[in-house]
Design a protein around this motif. Structure first.
Motif, mmCIF file in Angstrom:
data_model
loop_
_atom_site.group_PDB
_atom_site.id
_atom_site.type_symbol
_atom_site.label_atom_id
_atom_site.label_comp_id
_atom_site.label_asym_id
_atom_site.label_seq_id
_atom_site.Cartn_x
_atom_site.Cartn_y
_atom_site.Cartn_z
ATOM 1 N N ARG A 94 -0.999 18.862 11.321
ATOM 2 C CA ARG A 94 -1.780 17.695 10.903
ATOM 3 C C ARG A 94 -0.844 16.506 10.713
ATOM 4 N NH1 ARG A 94 -4.879 19.602 5.777
ATOM 5 N NH2 ARG A 94 -2.906 20.616 5.490
ATOM 6 N N PRO A 95 -1.130 15.397 11.365
ATOM 7 C CA PRO A 95 -0.278 14.217 11.174
ATOM 8 C C PRO A 95 -0.481 13.605 9.789
ATOM 9 C CG PRO A 95 -1.968 13.793 12.827
ATOM 10 C CD PRO A 95 -2.145 15.201 12.370
ATOM 11 N N VAL A 96 0.557 12.963 9.296
ATOM 12 C CA VAL A 96 0.515 12.254 8.021
ATOM 13 C C VAL A 96 0.511 10.764 8.343
ATOM 14 C CG1 VAL A 96 1.761 11.775 5.884
ATOM 15 C CG2 VAL A 96 1.761 14.093 6.827
ATOM 16 N N VAL A 97 -0.492 10.066 7.876
ATOM 17 C CA VAL A 97 -0.582 8.626 8.117
ATOM 18 C C VAL A 97 0.408 7.923 7.191
ATOM 19 C CG1 VAL A 97 -2.074 6.605 8.026
ATOM 20 C CG2 VAL A 97 -2.983 8.790 8.827
ATOM 21 N N LEU A 98 1.250 7.103 7.782
ATOM 22 C CA LEU A 98 2.220 6.316 7.012
ATOM 23 C C LEU A 98 1.606 4.974 6.665
ATOM 24 C CD1 LEU A 98 5.445 7.061 9.086
ATOM 25 C CD2 LEU A 98 4.693 8.159 6.978
ATOM 26 N N PRO A 99 2.065 4.342 5.608
ATOM 27 C CA PRO A 99 1.500 3.044 5.242
ATOM 28 C C PRO A 99 1.797 1.983 6.314
ATOM 29 C CG PRO A 99 3.262 3.687 3.730
ATOM 30 C CD PRO A 99 3.083 4.799 4.675
ATOM 31 N N VAL A 100 0.859 1.071 6.491
ATOM 32 C CA VAL A 100 1.046 -0.006 7.452
ATOM 33 C C VAL A 100 2.073 -0.995 6.920
ATOM 34 C CG1 VAL A 100 -0.085 -1.932 8.623
ATOM 35 C CG2 VAL A 100 -1.268 0.247 8.384
ATOM 36 N N GLY B 224 2.911 2.161 17.074
ATOM 37 C CA GLY B 224 2.374 1.389 18.196
ATOM 38 C C GLY B 224 0.905 1.125 18.033
ATOM 39 N N LEU B 225 0.086 2.007 18.549
ATOM 40 C CA LEU B 225 -1.357 1.829 18.477
ATOM 41 C C LEU B 225 -1.861 2.316 17.124
ATOM 42 C CD1 LEU B 225 -2.163 3.196 22.030
ATOM 43 C CD2 LEU B 225 -1.863 0.813 21.348
ATOM 44 N N GLY B 226 -2.454 1.414 16.362
ATOM 45 C CA GLY B 226 -2.979 1.797 15.050
ATOM 46 C C GLY B 226 -1.881 1.907 14.000
ATOM 47 N N THR B 227 -2.179 2.661 12.964
ATOM 48 C CA THR B 227 -1.220 2.812 11.878
ATOM 49 C C THR B 227 -0.119 3.796 12.266
ATOM 50 O OG1 THR B 227 -2.519 4.578 10.892
ATOM 51 C CG2 THR B 227 -2.954 2.342 10.114
ATOM 52 N N PRO B 228 1.084 3.594 11.748
ATOM 53 C CA PRO B 228 2.153 4.542 12.041
ATOM 54 C C PRO B 228 1.830 5.905 11.426
ATOM 55 C CG PRO B 228 2.949 2.776 10.597
ATOM 56 C CD PRO B 228 1.525 2.490 10.912
ATOM 57 N N SER B 229 2.295 6.962 12.063
ATOM 58 C CA SER B 229 2.040 8.298 11.545
ATOM 59 C C SER B 229 3.249 9.180 11.807
ATOM 60 C CB SER B 229 0.795 8.912 12.186
ATOM 61 O OG SER B 229 1.011 9.102 13.571
#
Length: 175
Positions: free
Chosen positions: A92-98, A77-82
């Motif tokens: 700690r969240p892992v940032v997923l690719p946009v 939703g807001l920002g990059t998926p995580s």
């Protein structure tokens, strides 16, 4: 002098068995209701363009993705998926690719993978730039998870195989 009828009692093991079956059925009904309500809320959030999340297991071969299947939530939703682990000390969240490409979607395979995830999961093999990882999503959540990841707020995820995309779209329209 009245005649008394002999009253037989049900064996205790049968009473315990019936109680366990009734409890299992009630539990299944409640869990099913809660899952369907969660799915409906996620669909409504997607239509309104709001942030949503879904349960998923994740694993990858390189950092920051865990090497073994880990349970957590994908936030879109807001920002990059995580992806955020559900049970973790560090959390700690892992940032997923946009932007990513789902190369294939398959059912879990083998006893160990069923034990590590859930037998009812579908596994997305995802490729983004030079990174490969896998997301295991509950079968009832596959269509809405794909829509969330493909939405403008979720990024540019796409399914590589057009036949798979069409099958998933047809399956979602029946729900």
């Amino acid at each position: 002098m009245p005649v008394q009828a002999k009253v037989t009692q049900m064996p205790r093991w049968l009473i315990d068995l019936i109680s366990a079956v009734v409890a299992a059925v009630l539990t299944a009904v409640i869990i099913g209701f809660l899952r369907r309500r969660s799915l409906a809320r996620r669909e409504a959030a997607l239509q309104e363009g709001k942030q949503t999340s879904f349960e998923a297991f994740i694993r990858g071969k390189v950092a920051p993705y865990p090497r073994r299947w880990r349970y957590g939530w994908v936030n879109v939703g807001l920002g990059t998926p995580s992806w955020k682990p559900r049970f973790s000390l560090r959390r700690r969240p892992v940032v997923l690719p946009v932007s990513a490409r789902i190369e294939s979607i398959r059912h879990v395979a083998g006893f160990m993978e069923m034990f590590a995830t859930n037998p009812d999961c579908s596994v997305f093999h995802v490729r983004a730039e030079d990174v490969d990882f896998e997301l295991a999503v509950m079968a009832m959540d596959v269509a809405s998870a794909l829509r969330a990841l493909q939405s403008g707020s979720g990024g540019g995820w796409r399914v590589a195989d057009p036949e798979t995309q069409a099958r998933l779209t047809r399956g979602a329209s029946r729900d």
